[in-house]
Design an enzyme around this catalytic site. Structure first.
Site, short mmCIF file in Angstrom:
data_model
loop_
_atom_site.label_atom_id
_atom_site.label_comp_id
_atom_site.label_asym_id
_atom_site.label_seq_id
_atom_site.Cartn_x
_atom_site.Cartn_y
_atom_site.Cartn_z
CG HIS A 121 40.81 60.55 55.56
ND1 HIS A 121 41.75 61.54 55.71
CD2 HIS A 121 40.18 60.81 54.39
CE1 HIS A 121 41.71 62.36 54.69
NE2 HIS A 121 40.76 61.95 53.87
CG HIS A 176 38.19 70.00 53.60
ND1 HIS A 176 38.36 69.55 54.89
CD2 HIS A 176 39.16 69.39 52.87
CE1 HIS A 176 39.37 68.70 54.94
NE2 HIS A 176 39.88 68.60 53.73
CB SER A 228 56.25 57.49 66.03
OG SER A 228 56.17 56.41 65.12
#
Length: 575
Positions: free
Chosen positions: A9, A127, A534
């Site tokens: 994702h 990560h 947005s």
């Protein structure tokens, strides 16, 4: 240096050239698929185009994940956390082993962009290191400690770091929590129980929680899934999870037994949420906040830090961040521009630069959100001419401010697109905050989303404390209490629980024309803010190109579209 988040994702690309962050963009903005999981080839091409480069010109590629470097630990962790059933164990083992194929998969994804040129070397970054460096390098102060909290990394879901050695010294990892013992997994599971999609809709649960109240029944149920110990550490009830599913939005994260225990009458016959749903979301949000505050206190106790950076997907929970900032646990708390995995593309590139002793961009540059694709006046005019719609040339900020003051809803498209989840003045839908009906009008005729979700204010920073319990919140990263003045003057931005998620716009804001628009609106109305959400409709990403903006405008209830200093009126569409 090209930074990548990919194969999961939030795929994104970021490009750093000679110590400058030249461009960064999420793949979803390019392929127009909300929450796209495609390989970010389009995002890579977009950042290269902004720099006028080809992929063959890039020295190195930094990748935000490092299963190869932690294969043994990852497989061992999988064995410890794996479910008892054979199929579940096999699925988890396959997930871990698939990470070892990342070099080949990344190479395959980049190959079409090389045009026969040799591929740049590929560097792998752990990560949580990618998250950490993105936050550390962008902090406006000398950070002393860091908290990384997300769904999962290669092995860990939470990492606490001591940074007191300074930017030139390696961070010292103090402690970790292994996946799936994760605040991110907990909240994703709750998101599924409410009928939403994990890994994308968690923010909707946060909004839903505002309508709830303390409820002992649901607090006990949530407590059976997440408890915060006396030492401040949150602990997820692992037997309630199906860890092999917790990396996929398509599969149930909780066992059937846990779903029965935690589910309730969350929807009425017409599909609307019940009071139980609100109270369940409230209990979940309260648990998440207690867990985050517990970790923050634990970090401070172990380091004595007063200046902390917070990053990872959980840092997108603006209510939790607002509570953490207001708690006084630390003096300074910094969340980077994009704390999600998209932002880890920037962090990966920074980590490799740091590893090689090369200069990093200055913190101020790393907090400038306007690093996406941009379009000049000629390109805007060409798009309008191609659309065959009548348009006018105006003074964009002044004209848009007057239109908003007159009650119109406008689409605002100006300059380079924002990187990250928030619309901060380049790709925005704007309205009048003085009218409570503005919120419902945008929800019904433009965004076509859940009616309970609030809209944010963009306020001139020097006036923020008159309306909100903050003087500075430049990226809409925290939810704060509003003042009586806000209730009286700007009801459209006040949520049901007396809060708001403001963007404070300083005098030196990079989107200067957006600042000018709010100044014009203040001169007309006496109110130094606008409603800002947005520029997109439901289930679509924020618009990126002029054509995206024109399509969104045509299919929504917006009254006007501003493309720079060009304006199109809805009458041009015959309605």
């Amino acid at each position: 240096m090209l930074g990548l988040s990919a194969l999961a994702h939030d795929p994104a690309a970021a490009l750093i050239v000679d110590g400058r962050l030249v461009a960064a963009v999420e793949q979803e903005r390019i392929d127009r698929i909300k929450r796209s999981t495609a390989f970010p080839a389009g995002a890579v091409q977009a950042v290269l185009d902004e720099a006028g480069l080809r992929l063959g010109d890039v020295d190195r590629v930094a990748y935000y994940w490092n299963d190869r470097g932690q294969a043994a630990r990852a497989l061992y962790s999988a064995c410890l956390q794996a479910p008892a059933n054979t199929a579940g164990f096999a699925r988890m083992a396959r997930q871990r082993l698939r990470g070892l194929a990342a070099p080949a998969r990344v190479a395959d994804g980049l190959r079409p962009l090389l045009g026969g040129a040799p591929a740049p070397p590929l560097d792998f970054v752990d990560h949580h290191e990618a998250h950490l460096v993105a936050a550390w390098a962008s902090a406006p102060f000398d950070a002393e400690a860091a908290l990384v909290v997300d769904g999962r990394g290669e092995v860990h879901s939470t990492s606490l770091y001591d940074l007191r050695g300074g930017p030139s010294a390696p961070p010292r990892l103090l402690e970790t929590s292994p996946f799936p013992d994760s605040l991110g997994v907990f909240y994703g599971a709750v998101t599924q129980l409410l009928g939403y999609r994990a890994l994308s809709d968690e923010y909707k649960v946060m909004g839903l929680a505002s309508y709830g109240k303390p409820n002992e029944h649901w607090a006990e149920r949530i407590g059976s899934l997440l408890r915060v110990g006396a030492d401040g550490r949150p602990k997820v009830h692992i037997p309630s999870l199906q860890p092999e599913n917790c990396s996929s939005a398509e599969l149930d994260w909780l066992t059937a037994r846990a779903r029965r225990r935690l589910s309730g009458p969350f929807r009425d016959a017409d599909g609307s949420f019940t009071a139980d749903a609100y109270d369940f979301a409230y209990a979940a949000q309260e648990a998440l906040e207690r867990g985050l505050l517990g970790l923050l206190r634990r970090l401070v106790e172990r380091t004595g830090a007063t200046k902390v950076v917070l990053v990872g997907g959980v840092a997108m929970n603006a209510a939790a961040v607002g509570r953490a900032r207001a708690s006084g646990i630390v003096d300074e708390l910094h969340v980077p521009l994009a704390p999600t995995d998209a932002g880890a593309s920037v962090g990966a590139a920074l980590a490799v630069l740091r590893r090689r002793g090369l200069p990093l961009p200055p913190p101020g540059e790393l907090t400038d959100p306007f690093v996406g694709p941009g379009f000049g006046p000629g390109e805007l005019r060409a798009a309008l001419v191609a659309s065959k719609l009548p348009f006018r040339e105006v003074d964009g900020p002044a004209a848009a401010a007057a239109a908003i003051a007159d009650g119109r809803l406008v689409g605002w498209f100006d300059g380079r697109m924002e990187f990250g989840e928030r619309a901060l003045g380049a790709r925005s839908i704007l309205g009048d905050p003085r009218k409570a009906e503005t919120r419902d009008l945008i929800n019904a005729s433009v965004k076509r989303r859940e009616s309970y979700r609030p809209f944010a204010p963009s306020v001139l920073e020097e006036h923020s404390s008159r309306y909100f319990a903050t003087g500075r919140s430049r990226r809409m990263g925290e939810i704060v209490a509003v003042t009586p003045t806000a209730h009286a003057e700007v009801p459209a931005v006040v949520h049901v629980d007396g809060t708001a998620r403001p963007q404070t716009v300083p005098k030196d804001w990079p989107a200067r024309r957006f600042r000018a628009l709010i100044e014009h609106f203040a001169r007309i109305t006496g109110v130094p803010m606008v409603v800002n959400t947005s520029f997109n409709v439901r289930d679509e990403p924020i618009v990126c190109t002029p054509d995206d903006a024109l399509r969104c405008f045509a299919s929504s209830g917006l009254d006007q579209l501003y493309l720079g200093d060009f304006v199109v009126d809805k009458e041009a569409f015959g309605g």
